[in-house]
Design an enzyme around this catalytic site. Structure first.
Site, PDB file in Angstrom:
ATOM      1  N   LYS A  99       0.812  -1.235   0.000  1.00 42.25           N
ATOM      2  CA  LYS A  99       0.000   0.000   0.000  1.00 42.25           C
ATOM      3  C   LYS A  99       0.830   1.263   0.000  1.00 42.25           C
ATOM      4  CE  LYS A  99       0.430  -2.122   4.039  1.00 42.25           C
ATOM      5  NZ  LYS A  99      -0.175  -2.866   5.101  1.00 42.25           N
ATOM      6  N   VAL A 126      -5.457  -3.086   0.529  1.00 42.60           N
ATOM      7  CA  VAL A 126      -6.425  -2.259   1.258  1.00 42.60           C
ATOM      8  C   VAL A 126      -7.392  -3.137   2.047  1.00 42.60           C
ATOM      9  CG1 VAL A 126      -8.138  -0.425   1.079  1.00 42.60           C
ATOM     10  CG2 VAL A 126      -6.294  -0.544  -0.594  1.00 42.60           C
ATOM     11  N   GLY A 181       1.195 -10.757  13.978  1.00 40.66           N
ATOM     12  CA  GLY A 181       1.500 -10.556  12.549  1.00 40.66           C
ATOM     13  C   GLY A 181       0.633  -9.509  11.890  1.00 40.66           C
ATOM     14  N   ASP A 195      -0.366   4.148   7.564  1.00 38.66           N
ATOM     15  CA  ASP A 195      -0.826   2.996   6.778  1.00 38.66           C
ATOM     16  C   ASP A 195      -2.278   3.183   6.289  1.00 38.66           C
ATOM     17  OD1 ASP A 195      -0.534  -0.082   6.101  1.00 38.66           O
ATOM     18  OD2 ASP A 195      -2.368   0.129   7.265  1.00 38.66           O
ATOM     19  N   LYS A 199      -3.980   3.663   2.319  1.00 36.99           N
ATOM     20  CA  LYS A 199      -5.133   2.903   1.816  1.00 36.99           C
ATOM     21  C   LYS A 199      -6.234   3.849   1.331  1.00 36.99           C
ATOM     22  CE  LYS A 199      -3.923  -0.967   4.803  1.00 36.99           C
ATOM     23  NZ  LYS A 199      -3.981  -1.490   6.180  1.00 36.99           N
ATOM     24  N   GLY A 297      -3.303  -9.920   8.693  1.00 34.24           N
ATOM     25  CA  GLY A 297      -3.038 -11.334   8.987  1.00 34.24           C
ATOM     26  C   GLY A 297      -2.739 -12.099   7.707  1.00 34.24           C
TER      27      GLY A 297
END
Ligand code: HSE
Length: 418
Positions: A99, A126, A181, A195, A199, A297
């Site tokens: 992204k 996204v 994760g 982040d 997106k 994930g």
């Protein structure tokens, strides 16, 4: 590609998403997919496959004519752009989950596809497993949208859920999100709302045909959040969520911002917890729709990569159908929002009030200390964003961003001129 042979995939990156995708493909032999080469950066690292499965030179995959398509899932945006743009110059089909790279280079990447005939899909970039890019690009390709907003970051949402449900400490909750994760290698990208900003910029291209400059979009995160903020929200019957939003303004322009927001149970996003993401699409004719799913994930994001690979096999390309009618962006000037502002040091808070043009009466006190509420110009949040971040000032909006109200006299004068 030969008709009955498996589709040969070159996988660049074998972290959380790469392994998730690999595992999904392994579990479904009937899909007729073969991950024939995998490139990783660091030799000698413990991995679930033998060392001979890997190359340490991603350029070898670019040079391999036997690969039908490439999947790029590394977290270095600069290297990802180098690899993806080189692949598109070869006219290749590529799926990426990067992204940060897309938000910075989308116009060039679209241009490369037009020039060299390759295809780039990026559903996994996204909101993890939620099929929002394709929904906006294909399904809503010609429907005007009033707003697209939502929770676009699983890690920060996980931290907020843990802090409000369990009363967890911020650092403990963040360590959990990392261990599971969900977080970026640099978790400040999640907690600082960089982040979800990337997106939002990607979705703007599909929902509105606008290529926003990522660095010009305001993003405020939750690094400064404290139990006091969550308690204050709860006392109002609300929760704090990091909401990324693209909104059409009354004058027709498009605005975008990502900030914590206080939400009540009437909001579809109120019940979106842990690593889940949610997207609210407010369409002109279809009305409001809500998509919810796992936003981070290995398997959820790997599932979106798989969807792109299968779509590439059958020739799907994004339409970017709204490019010719893209509205102008109005990102900071002439906008305001109702803000909640808190900092544990009363002196710092008083200083922040002056930055944000809040009057002394905006200051309140509760059992946890001082905070302020009131209408704040977005331009001031933008101008002081670095100081707010470095001082750990927590800012949340209450409600939507809106054009600054024109004083009644000024409106009359304008009307008379017309
Ligand atoms: N770090 C990201 C998140 C991963 O927490 O949402 C998915 O993009």
């Amino acid at each position: 590609m030969r008709e009955n042979n498996p589709l040969r995939i070159g996988l660049i990156g074998f972290g959380c998403v790469g392994q998730g995708f690999y595992n999904i493909v392994e579990q479904q032999p009937g899909l007729n997919l073969a991950i024939t080469r995998i490139a990783v950066k660091t030799p000698g690292k413990a991995r679930p496959l033998p060392a001979e499965c890997f190359t340490y030179h991603a350029d070898e995959l670019l040079a391999d004519p036997d690969l039908d398509l490439l999947v790029e899932v590394i977290d270095d945006a600069t290297e990802a752009f180098r690899l993806v743009s080189a692949a598109l110059r070869q006219g290749r089909r590529v799926a990426t989950a990067n992204k940060a790279m897309l938000a910075r280079h989308l116009p060039e990447l679209v241009q490369l596809q037009a020039e060299f005939g390759g295809t780039l899909l990026y559903e996994a970039a996204v909101c993890g497993s939620i099929p929002v890019v394709r929904t906006l690009d294909q399904y809503f390709s010609h429907e005007p949208l009033r707003a697209v907003s939502g929770i676009f970051n699983g890690s920060s949402n996980y931290v907020l859920t843990r802090m409000s449900e369990e009363g967890s400490d911020y650092a403990v909750a963040l360590a959990e999100a990392q261990a599971l994760g969900f977080a970026e290698t640099d978790p400040s990208l999640d907690m600082g709302a960089f982040d979800p900003r990337s997106k939002a910029v990607i979705l703007a291209a599909h929902a509105y045909g606008v290529f926003l400059a990522v660095d010009e979009v305001l993003n405020l995160g939750i690094e400064g959040i404290a139990a006091a903020d969550i308690a204050w929200a709860a006392a109002q019957g609300q929760k704090i969520k990091v909401v990324a939003g693209l909104y059409r303004l009354p004058g027709g322009g498009l605005t975008a911002l990502v900030t914590p927001q206080l939400l009540g149970p009437e909001s579809a996003l109120y019940g979106v917890e842990r690593e889940f993401n949610g997207v609210v699409i407010e369409a002109e004719f279809a009305g409001t729709q809500f998509l919810q799913g796992r936003g981070a994930g290995g398997h959820p994001t790997g599932s979106a990569v798989l969807a792109d690979v299968l779509a590439l096999r059958r020739g799907l390309r994004y339409a970017y159908a709204k490019r010719p009618t893209a509205p102008d962006a109005q990102l900071t000037h002439g906008l305001e929002l109702e803000a909640y502002v808190r900092h544990p040091d009363a002196g710092v808070l008083r200083e922040v009030l002056t930055w944000l043009e809040l009057p002394p009466e905006a200051l309140h006190t509760d059992a946890h200390g001082s905070f302020a509420t009131g209408a704040v110009p977005v331009q001031q949040l933008w101008a002081w964003r670095q100081e707010l971040r470095s001082l750990g000032v927590f800012v949340a909006r209450q409600g939507e961003v809106r054009p600054v109200a024109v004083p009644a006299g000024a409106a009359l004068a304008t009307a008379e001129l017309v």
